[in-house]
Design an enzyme around this catalytic site. Structure first.
Site, PDB file in Angstrom:
ATOM      1  N   ILE A 141       0.862  -1.175   0.000  1.00  0.00           N
ATOM      2  CA  ILE A 141       0.000   0.000   0.000  1.00  0.00           C
ATOM      3  C   ILE A 141       0.901   1.228   0.000  1.00  0.00           C
ATOM      4  O   ILE A 141       2.054   1.169   0.420  1.00  0.00           O
ATOM      5  CB  ILE A 141      -0.975   0.014   1.206  1.00  0.00           C
ATOM      6  N   ASP A 142       0.393   2.328  -0.507  1.00  0.00           N
ATOM      7  CA  ASP A 142       1.207   3.527  -0.670  1.00  0.00           C
ATOM      8  C   ASP A 142       1.685   4.087   0.662  1.00  0.00           C
ATOM      9  O   ASP A 142       1.093   3.836   1.717  1.00  0.00           O
ATOM     10  CB  ASP A 142       0.396   4.611  -1.397  1.00  0.00           C
ATOM     11  N   LYS A 143       2.728   4.891   0.583  1.00  0.00           N
ATOM     12  CA  LYS A 143       3.302   5.526   1.769  1.00  0.00           C
ATOM     13  C   LYS A 143       2.235   6.246   2.591  1.00  0.00           C
ATOM     14  O   LYS A 143       2.179   6.099   3.819  1.00  0.00           O
ATOM     15  CB  LYS A 143       4.385   6.517   1.346  1.00  0.00           C
ATOM     16  N   THR A 178      -0.986   5.843   2.533  1.00  0.00           N
ATOM     17  CA  THR A 178      -2.169   5.034   2.832  1.00  0.00           C
ATOM     18  C   THR A 178      -1.866   4.235   4.092  1.00  0.00           C
ATOM     19  O   THR A 178      -0.796   3.636   4.203  1.00  0.00           O
ATOM     20  CB  THR A 178      -2.496   4.077   1.675  1.00  0.00           C
ATOM     21  N   ARG A 194      -7.177   5.278  -6.051  1.00  0.00           N
ATOM     22  CA  ARG A 194      -6.915   6.699  -6.307  1.00  0.00           C
ATOM     23  C   ARG A 194      -7.217   7.062  -7.755  1.00  0.00           C
ATOM     24  O   ARG A 194      -7.825   8.103  -8.046  1.00  0.00           O
ATOM     25  CB  ARG A 194      -5.466   7.026  -5.939  1.00  0.00           C
TER      26      ARG A 194
END
Length: 307
Positions: free
Chosen positions: A140-142, A144, A241
């Site tokens: 998962i993104d930084k 998130t 997103r």
């Protein structure tokens, strides 16, 4: 010395792509890793090197794979606190904090979840994704927050990756998005690929893309914002997103796909991985986990309720 693996193509593999057949027959190799080995001249069909992942195999052909020797991991284990929701001999479920990078990349080789996991697990992590991403089955993104699963061995990694690929791995998120969605629930079915004008971004496109499906459900509506629950049917990079921006409702605080507007109490997108569910690779029992909304998310909800 490289490990050599050989097998014969049976009727189930007839006419299938080379990378797919390897993925189906070799437990410690995922399709993406198979593609890398093929590209690096590590696969032979009936004794002849094949470098095309799309090569269609035939019944009775002998596939020979030279697995590369594991690279020496140069990353440093770091004693960084992490929120471990569940752990056993095969896997961990981690509740990642917002702002923490999952795995090292150029210019950022410290302070990541992987550095923390190496310390916690004593280096006992799966090797399928290479030396930079040991144990990481999905990411998962930084900016998130929320749940992700980590594999301690290649057996668990391959099994979990297969569940994700076959859409048997349940992942649900909560987010705050801009605007008020017209419908209370529905799917976003739009293929995702690299943005041709900016290779660091993804986009809804029909060129060199993969199918992507996100299901949303409205939880609450506020002045100018909507709190939604999102279920991933596929797992493409930046999928939520990109999809929410595509339908005109980008995730609040997302400077990449939404308006470059500073929002009080947010530093990055308001997106939380709230739920995961999967069949345990060893016990074969279905297990699931739920994560409470973090403070930054609840603070932002309190702010927009007053608008």
């Amino acid at each position: 010395m490289s490990e050599i693996i050989e097998f014969l193509v049976d009727e189930n593999g007839a006419g299938e792509r080379l990378d797919k057949v390897i993925d189906a027959n070799v437990s410690q190799v995922t399709r993406s890793y198979a593609q890398r080995i093929i590209k690096e001249n590590g696969v032979a069909v009936d004794g002849i090197i094949v470098t095309d992942k799309n090569y269609k195999v035939k019944v009775g052909q002998k596939i020979t794979i030279a697995l590369p020797e594991p690279e020496i991991l140069a990353l440093t284990p770091e004693d960084i606190p992490i929120d471990i929701v569940y752990e056993d001999d095969d896997l961990l479920v981690v509740n990642k904090a917002k702002g923490m990078v999952v795995h090292p990349a150029a210019g950022n080789f410290g302070g990541t979840l992987v550095n923390a996991l190496m310390h916690h697990c004593g280096g006992r992590l799966s090797s399928i994704n290479g030396t930079i991403r040991p144990g990481i089955v999905h990411r998962i993104d930084k900016d998130t927050s929320g749940l992700l699963i980590v594999a301690k061995n290649d057996f668990a990694h391959k099994n979990l990756a297969d569940q994700i690929k076959s859409h048997d791995f349940s992942r649900e998120y909560e987010a705050v998005v801009y605007g008020s969605l017209k419908n209370d629930e529905g799917p976003v079915d739009a293929p995702i690929g690299r943005n041709k004008n900016d290779r660091k971004k993804m986009a809804v496109t029909c060129e060199n893309s993969k199918n992507a499906i996100t299901h949303y459900k409205v939880l609450n509506r506020y002045g100018g914002f909507t709190h939604v629950r999102l279920r991933l049917e596929t797992g493409r990079t930046h999928q939520i997103r990109v999809h929410m921006a595509h339908i005109g409702h980008p995730v609040a605080g997302d400077f990449v796909y939404g308006p470059k507007k500073v929002l009080k109490s947010l530093n990055g997108q308001c997106l939380h991985a709230k739920h995961i569910g999967f069949v345990h690779p060893r016990s074969l029992k279905y297990i699931e986990f739920e994560s409470d909304l973090p403070d930054y998310f609840k603070d932002f909800l309190s702010t927009i309720k007053k608008i």
